[in-house]
Design a protein around this motif. Structure first.
Motif, mmCIF file in Angstrom:
data_model
loop_
_atom_site.group_PDB
_atom_site.id
_atom_site.type_symbol
_atom_site.label_atom_id
_atom_site.label_comp_id
_atom_site.label_asym_id
_atom_site.label_seq_id
_atom_site.Cartn_x
_atom_site.Cartn_y
_atom_site.Cartn_z
ATOM 1 N N ALA A 113 42.785 47.669 49.207
ATOM 2 C CA ALA A 113 42.209 46.885 48.110
ATOM 3 C C ALA A 113 42.803 45.489 48.058
ATOM 4 C CB ALA A 113 42.439 47.592 46.774
ATOM 5 N N ASP A 114 41.927 44.509 47.857
ATOM 6 C CA ASP A 114 42.341 43.151 47.515
ATOM 7 C C ASP A 114 42.025 42.963 46.038
ATOM 8 O OD1 ASP A 114 43.117 41.811 50.128
ATOM 9 O OD2 ASP A 114 41.135 42.575 50.645
ATOM 10 N N VAL A 115 42.991 42.481 45.289
ATOM 11 C CA VAL A 115 42.814 42.343 43.841
ATOM 12 C C VAL A 115 43.049 40.899 43.431
ATOM 13 C CG1 VAL A 115 43.599 43.106 41.575
ATOM 14 C CG2 VAL A 115 43.577 44.728 43.487
ATOM 15 N N TRP A 116 42.142 40.399 42.586
ATOM 16 C CA TRP A 116 42.290 39.066 42.018
ATOM 17 C C TRP A 116 42.510 39.204 40.523
ATOM 18 C CZ3 TRP A 116 39.262 40.248 46.065
ATOM 19 C CH2 TRP A 116 39.388 39.462 47.223
ATOM 20 N N ILE A 117 43.519 38.498 40.027
ATOM 21 C CA ILE A 117 43.844 38.531 38.601
ATOM 22 C C ILE A 117 43.704 37.139 38.023
ATOM 23 C CG2 ILE A 117 45.601 39.063 36.859
ATOM 24 C CD1 ILE A 117 46.033 40.448 40.329
ATOM 25 N N GLU A 118 42.940 37.037 36.960
ATOM 26 C CA GLU A 118 42.809 35.759 36.242
ATOM 27 C C GLU A 118 43.690 35.820 34.998
ATOM 28 O OE1 GLU A 118 39.542 33.128 33.743
ATOM 29 O OE2 GLU A 118 38.855 34.796 35.001
ATOM 30 N N PRO A 119 44.803 35.093 34.993
ATOM 31 C CA PRO A 119 45.722 35.155 33.849
ATOM 32 C C PRO A 119 45.234 34.302 32.677
ATOM 33 C CG PRO A 119 46.588 33.670 35.502
ATOM 34 C CD PRO A 119 45.319 34.246 36.076
ATOM 35 N N LYS A 120 45.713 34.644 31.501
ATOM 36 C CA LYS A 120 45.375 33.865 30.313
ATOM 37 C C LYS A 120 46.204 32.590 30.217
ATOM 38 C CE LYS A 120 43.740 37.585 27.290
ATOM 39 N NZ LYS A 120 43.942 38.306 25.996
ATOM 40 N N PHE A 141 48.534 55.919 43.220
ATOM 41 C CA PHE A 141 48.180 57.208 42.620
ATOM 42 C C PHE A 141 46.813 57.670 43.116
ATOM 43 C CE2 PHE A 141 46.173 59.689 39.225
ATOM 44 C CZ PHE A 141 47.108 60.689 39.057
ATOM 45 N N LEU A 142 45.911 56.707 43.378
ATOM 46 C CA LEU A 142 44.570 57.021 43.873
ATOM 47 C C LEU A 142 44.509 57.008 45.401
ATOM 48 C CD1 LEU A 142 42.501 54.864 41.357
ATOM 49 C CD2 LEU A 142 42.948 57.308 41.249
ATOM 50 N N ARG A 143 45.703 56.900 46.021
ATOM 51 C CA ARG A 143 45.826 56.888 47.485
ATOM 52 C C ARG A 143 45.094 55.697 48.112
ATOM 53 N NH1 ARG A 143 45.275 63.365 49.045
ATOM 54 N NH2 ARG A 143 47.031 64.061 47.757
ATOM 55 N N ILE A 144 45.232 54.570 47.460
ATOM 56 C CA ILE A 144 44.671 53.316 47.959
ATOM 57 C C ILE A 144 45.811 52.318 48.125
ATOM 58 C CG2 ILE A 144 43.158 51.361 47.410
ATOM 59 C CD1 ILE A 144 41.371 53.312 45.916
ATOM 60 N N GLU A 145 45.825 51.623 49.239
ATOM 61 C CA GLU A 145 46.883 50.656 49.526
ATOM 62 C C GLU A 145 46.507 49.279 48.989
ATOM 63 O OE1 GLU A 145 48.832 48.369 53.396
ATOM 64 O OE2 GLU A 145 47.648 50.200 53.685
ATOM 65 N N LEU A 146 47.432 48.644 48.293
ATOM 66 C CA LEU A 146 47.210 47.285 47.814
ATOM 67 C C LEU A 146 47.446 46.326 48.974
ATOM 68 C CD1 LEU A 146 46.653 45.226 45.596
ATOM 69 C CD2 LEU A 146 49.095 45.284 45.030
ATOM 70 N N LYS A 147 46.363 45.742 49.482
ATOM 71 C CA LYS A 147 46.460 44.808 50.602
ATOM 72 C C LYS A 147 46.960 43.449 50.137
ATOM 73 C CE LYS A 147 43.622 42.871 54.337
ATOM 74 N NZ LYS A 147 42.230 42.804 54.862
ATOM 75 N N SER A 148 46.447 42.987 48.978
ATOM 76 C CA SER A 148 46.902 41.700 48.435
ATOM 77 C C SER A 148 46.612 41.632 46.943
ATOM 78 C CB SER A 148 46.200 40.529 49.139
ATOM 79 O OG SER A 148 44.811 40.528 48.840
ATOM 80 N N ALA A 149 47.493 40.964 46.224
ATOM 81 C CA ALA A 149 47.299 40.681 44.795
ATOM 82 C C ALA A 149 47.294 39.170 44.646
ATOM 83 C CB ALA A 149 48.415 41.302 43.959
ATOM 84 N N ASN A 150 46.169 38.635 44.215
ATOM 85 C CA ASN A 150 45.990 37.185 44.159
ATOM 86 C C ASN A 150 45.835 36.740 42.710
ATOM 87 O OD1 ASN A 150 45.351 36.927 47.248
ATOM 88 N ND2 ASN A 150 44.000 38.525 46.483
#
Length: 248
Positions: A113-120, A141-150
């Protein structure tokens, strides 16, 4: 009912959910780490008016109620036989970091998973690490690897209004042309996946239209939001109507 800072047991949590008409899709799982966390799998359905039940608002209220009592409740939404990981992650982040996270988007490919976070607001390194850790634990927990957190830069990431203004000048155009135009104005576009997701939300909101050839342009609603003349002889309106006809 919760009293003081007492930690809920699973039966109490089940009773709370049942009282609010929330249907469990599986057993509640306790993740005993440095912070007691309950993973709750719930069935998500559409009612006759096409509204999602339970709503994100309801789930966020429950998460906040337990957070005030010292527990973390993370919901995993199940639609049919498929876990809606993006929505579940968003619900978890909103419940755990309500003052920090404005929005999030997860792109899942196989088990990564690639995840994008928009902060306040601007986040400290400690806050970024804390959010990233929570995302990692949730996906693990869902057996998914975090590839990147942006983390998008709120002061430079294009807002919907900035996208509409740019699109108004260059439409009809392909996604990459729009990205280039935004970057020429010194906006930071994370990547084409983020841009695609943002345009899809705007399309669903009725402010942009995507033609069959993949090019985008403003809808009448989008033009009016920017302050377009509303009379039927407006050049903006005439152009939008002509482009709509071409896309049919």
């Amino acid at each position: 009912m919760l009293g003081g800072n007492s930690m809920p047991n699973i039966k109490e949590l089940e009773d709370t959910l049942s009282s609010k008409g929330i249907e469990l899709a599986g057993p509640i799982v306790v993740n005993n780490t440095d912070l007691d966390e309950y993973f709750v799998f719930v069935n998500s359905k559409l009612d006759k008016s096409r509204k999602r039940s339970p709503s994100s608002h309801t789930l966020n209220q429950i998460s906040q109620m337990y957070k005030d009592s010292g527990a973390t409740v993370s919901f995993v939404i199940v639609e049919g036989d498929r876990d809606n990981i993006d929505s579940s992650l968003k619900t978890m982040l909103f419940g755990r970091f309500p003052e920090m996270v404005r929005n999030s988007f997860a792109s899942i490919s196989n088990t990564k998973a690639d995840v994008w976070i928009e902060p306040k607001r601007s986040l400290t390194e400690t806050e970024i690490n804390s959010i990233t850790k929570s995302i990692n634990e949730f996906l693990d927990f869902l057996r998914i690897e975090l590839k990147s957190a942006n983390f998008t830069q709120t002061e430079y990431t294009p807002t919907p209004i900035a996208i509409l203004r740019t699109l108004r000048l260059i439409a009809p155009c392909e996604l990459q042309t729009l990205v280039a135009a935004l970057e020429s104005k010194h906006f930071n576009v994370p990547n084409s996946v983020w841009m695609n997701h943002t345009l899809d939300k705007m399309r669903k909101a009725g402010t942009v239209v995507r033609r069959k050839d993949g090019e985008y342009f403003l809808s009448l609603r989008g033009l009016h939001i920017l302050g377009s003349d509303k009379h039927r002889h407006s050049p903006d309106v005439a152009r939008a109507l002509a482009q709509t006809k071409q896309g049919e």
